[in-house]
Design a protein around this motif. Structure first.
Motif, PDB file in Angstrom:
ATOM      1  N   GLY A  65       0.778  -1.239   0.000  1.00 53.38           N
ATOM      2  CA  GLY A  65       0.000   0.000   0.000  1.00 53.38           C
ATOM      3  C   GLY A  65       0.804   1.281   0.000  1.00 53.38           C
ATOM      4  N   SER A  66       2.141   1.215   0.009  1.00 51.58           N
ATOM      5  CA  SER A  66       2.965   2.423   0.063  1.00 51.58           C
ATOM      6  C   SER A  66       3.183   2.965  -1.345  1.00 51.58           C
ATOM      7  N   THR A  67       2.210   3.704  -1.836  1.00 51.86           N
ATOM      8  CA  THR A  67       2.226   4.134  -3.234  1.00 51.86           C
ATOM      9  C   THR A  67       3.179   5.287  -3.522  1.00 51.86           C
ATOM     10  N   ARG A  68       3.917   5.724  -2.514  1.00 56.97           N
ATOM     11  CA  ARG A  68       4.974   6.690  -2.809  1.00 56.97           C
ATOM     12  C   ARG A  68       6.158   5.997  -3.480  1.00 56.97           C
ATOM     13  N   MET A  69       6.121   4.674  -3.535  1.00 56.98           N
ATOM     14  CA  MET A  69       7.229   3.884  -4.071  1.00 56.98           C
ATOM     15  C   MET A  69       7.064   3.691  -5.589  1.00 56.98           C
ATOM     16  N   LYS A  70       6.698   2.512  -6.049  1.00 55.14           N
ATOM     17  CA  LYS A  70       6.607   2.279  -7.496  1.00 55.14           C
ATOM     18  C   LYS A  70       5.569   3.181  -8.166  1.00 55.14           C
ATOM     19  N   ALA A  71       4.415   3.319  -7.555  1.00 57.05           N
ATOM     20  CA  ALA A  71       3.380   4.170  -8.147  1.00 57.05           C
ATOM     21  C   ALA A  71       3.874   5.603  -8.270  1.00 57.05           C
ATOM     22  N   GLY A  72       4.523   6.100  -7.222  1.00 54.54           N
ATOM     23  CA  GLY A  72       5.059   7.460  -7.262  1.00 54.54           C
ATOM     24  C   GLY A  72       6.120   7.628  -8.332  1.00 54.54           C
ATOM     25  N   THR A  73       6.965   6.615  -8.482  1.00 49.79           N
ATOM     26  CA  THR A  73       7.995   6.664  -9.525  1.00 49.79           C
ATOM     27  C   THR A  73       7.361   6.706 -10.905  1.00 49.79           C
ATOM     28  N   ALA A  74       6.345   5.890 -11.117  1.00 52.03           N
ATOM     29  CA  ALA A  74       5.650   5.889 -12.404  1.00 52.03           C
ATOM     30  C   ALA A  74       5.001   7.238 -12.682  1.00 52.03           C
ATOM     31  N   GLN A  75       4.367   7.812 -11.680  1.00 54.94           N
ATOM     32  CA  GLN A  75       3.741   9.127 -11.845  1.00 54.94           C
ATOM     33  C   GLN A  75       4.775  10.187 -12.202  1.00 54.94           C
ATOM     34  N   LYS A  76       5.921  10.153 -11.511  1.00 60.23           N
ATOM     35  CA  LYS A  76       6.972  11.128 -11.799  1.00 60.23           C
ATOM     36  C   LYS A  76       7.470  10.994 -13.237  1.00 60.23           C
ATOM     37  N   LEU A  77       7.674   9.776 -13.698  1.00 64.35           N
ATOM     38  CA  LEU A  77       8.112   9.574 -15.074  1.00 64.35           C
ATOM     39  C   LEU A  77       7.083  10.097 -16.067  1.00 64.35           C
ATOM     40  N   LEU A  78       5.820   9.823 -15.817  1.00 68.59           N
ATOM     41  CA  LEU A  78       4.766  10.285 -16.719  1.00 68.59           C
ATOM     42  C   LEU A  78       4.670  11.803 -16.751  1.00 68.59           C
ATOM     43  N   LEU A  79       4.774  12.437 -15.596  1.00 64.68           N
ATOM     44  CA  LEU A  79       4.723  13.899 -15.547  1.00 64.68           C
ATOM     45  C   LEU A  79       5.913  14.502 -16.278  1.00 64.68           C
ATOM     46  N   ASN A  80       7.097  13.927 -16.100  1.00 66.22           N
ATOM     47  CA  ASN A  80       8.270  14.381 -16.859  1.00 66.22           C
ATOM     48  C   ASN A  80       7.986  14.336 -18.351  1.00 66.22           C
ATOM     49  N   MET A  81       7.420  13.223 -18.793  1.00 71.29           N
ATOM     50  CA  MET A  81       7.152  13.030 -20.215  1.00 71.29           C
ATOM     51  C   MET A  81       6.141  14.042 -20.738  1.00 71.29           C
ATOM     52  N   ILE A  82       5.091  14.254 -19.969  1.00 74.06           N
ATOM     53  CA  ILE A  82       4.027  15.164 -20.401  1.00 74.06           C
ATOM     54  C   ILE A  82       4.540  16.590 -20.538  1.00 74.06           C
ATOM     55  N   SER A  83       5.096  17.129 -19.471  1.00 75.09           N
ATOM     56  CA  SER A  83       5.497  18.541 -19.490  1.00 75.09           C
ATOM     57  C   SER A  83       6.679  18.787 -20.419  1.00 75.09           C
ATOM     58  N   THR A  84       7.650  17.878 -20.433  1.00 68.89           N
ATOM     59  CA  THR A  84       8.813  18.072 -21.294  1.00 68.89           C
ATOM     60  C   THR A  84       8.410  18.036 -22.764  1.00 68.89           C
ATOM     61  N   THR A  85       7.587  17.074 -23.137  1.00 68.33           N
ATOM     62  CA  THR A  85       7.169  16.989 -24.535  1.00 68.33           C
ATOM     63  C   THR A  85       6.355  18.209 -24.937  1.00 68.33           C
ATOM     64  N   CYS A  86       5.490  18.674 -24.050  1.00 63.03           N
ATOM     65  CA  CYS A  86       4.717  19.890 -24.343  1.00 63.03           C
ATOM     66  C   CYS A  86       5.642  21.088 -24.574  1.00 63.03           C
ATOM     67  N   MET A  87       6.639  21.244 -23.714  1.00 65.47           N
ATOM     68  CA  MET A  87       7.537  22.386 -23.847  1.00 65.47           C
ATOM     69  C   MET A  87       8.378  22.302 -25.126  1.00 65.47           C
ATOM     70  N   ILE A  88       8.809  21.099 -25.471  1.00 64.06           N
ATOM     71  CA  ILE A  88       9.552  20.942 -26.725  1.00 64.06           C
ATOM     72  C   ILE A  88       8.661  21.293 -27.907  1.00 64.06           C
ATOM     73  N   ARG A  89       7.433  20.780 -27.903  1.00 64.92           N
ATOM     74  CA  ARG A  89       6.513  21.041 -29.011  1.00 64.92           C
ATOM     75  C   ARG A  89       6.076  22.505 -29.065  1.00 64.92           C
ATOM     76  N   MET A  90       6.186  23.213 -27.942  1.00 66.00           N
ATOM     77  CA  MET A  90       5.880  24.649 -27.905  1.00 66.00           C
ATOM     78  C   MET A  90       7.082  25.502 -28.282  1.00 66.00           C
ATOM     79  N   GLY A  91       8.179  24.852 -28.680  1.00 61.37           N
ATOM     80  CA  GLY A  91       9.340  25.588 -29.172  1.00 61.37           C
ATOM     81  C   GLY A  91      10.296  26.077 -28.110  1.00 61.37           C
ATOM     82  N   ARG A  92      10.231  25.491 -26.921  1.00 61.83           N
ATOM     83  CA  ARG A  92      11.067  25.949 -25.818  1.00 61.83           C
ATOM     84  C   ARG A  92      12.413  25.230 -25.729  1.00 61.83           C
TER      85      ARG A  92
END
Length: 267
Positions: free
Chosen positions: A185-212
């Protein structure tokens, strides 16, 4: 029982040596990347929809409680210094800013509060709302998503349980099913890692596609310390052929790598 609440695959953690704990945790963490990879098509759909709206003045909002909320705030807070963009990615946590450091009792159970928090930002149909909840059933997140859809926003949900309430509530469900946690039940572990990776992917790709990003460089990063000034100076040297002192002076005069390089070649 949901996957995130399922019993650990490992018994008697309290009887393991430090090496056994570390090796077993690492073995579990290795499962995260495969789970995230399966979610890429959904992430792509979210990025495309977000960039389309950002070009019209829209913003990307994250909402979550506990670890999920903190991860959203972490990702959002890195966008201004990294890409020089203010107010385009915004993270909110159940219980407000004080919940970033300390749990606020029952804050995640207030189903109407997320929309009240979002209204303070004049949220509108050009914006995108991403709910983050490892369990996929957090009332604060579900309530915010429901109101966002009623008001015409694009909605997505990041969760670690397949077919959760959150996945059913959003237009774009993003599921990274990483399996039971090493500590049950300690979702700060694998679940948290997965969330962090997904957020990195979302925001970074958006910024690249926005020309940043130009090439592979953060040409709009804020010059908030000596390390970043040095990094930016070397980018300018590479782009212009200037020696260090002149490149640094150009950078400090114009405030960003992009502007400094443009100024050099406009002469």
């Amino acid at each position: 029982m949901s996957t995130t609440e399922s019993s650990s695959l490992y018994e008697h953690l309290d009887q393991m040596s430090a090496r056994e704990i570390l090796e077993n945790m690492n073995q579990e963490d290795a499962k995260v990347h495969a789970a995230v990879a399966l979610a890429i098509p959904a992430v792509e759909k979210l990025v495309e929809g977000t960039v389309e709206r950002m070009k019209k003045g829209g913003r990307l909002f994250y909402i979550g409680a506990g670890t999920s909320g903190r991860l959203g705030i972490l990702d959002a807070s890195e966008i201004p210094p990294t890409y020089g963009v203010e107010g385009k990615v915004i993270g909110l946590i159940a219980g407000g800013d004080r919940a970033i450091r300390k749990a606020v009792e029952a804050a995640e159970d207030h189903e109407q509060q997320a929309w009240e928090d979002l209204k303070a930002f004049d949220i509108n149909e050009n914006d995108v709302l991403v709910g983050i909840a490892a369990s996929g059933r957090t009332p604060y997140v579900l309530g915010g998503i429901a109101k966002a859809r009623e008001n015409g926003l694009l909605t997505a949900g990041i969760t670690c349980n397949a077919g959760s309430k959150l996945s059913q509530a959003v237009e774009i469900p993003i599921e990274a099913v990483v399996g039971p946690e090493f500590v049950t039940g300690s979702t700060r572990m694998k679940a948290g890692t997965a969330q962090k990776l997904l957020l990195n992917m979302i925001s970074t790709t958006c910024m690249i596609r926005m020309g940043r990003v130009k090439g592979n460089r953060m040409v709009d990063m804020q010059l908030t310390n000596e390390k970043l000034v040095d990094r930016g100076t070397k980018m300018i040297m590479e782009a212009t052929g200037l020696e260090y002192g002149k490149a640094e002076a150009l950078l400090l005069a114009h405030g960003s790598v992009r502007k400094a390089v443009a100024a050099h070649f406009s002469k």
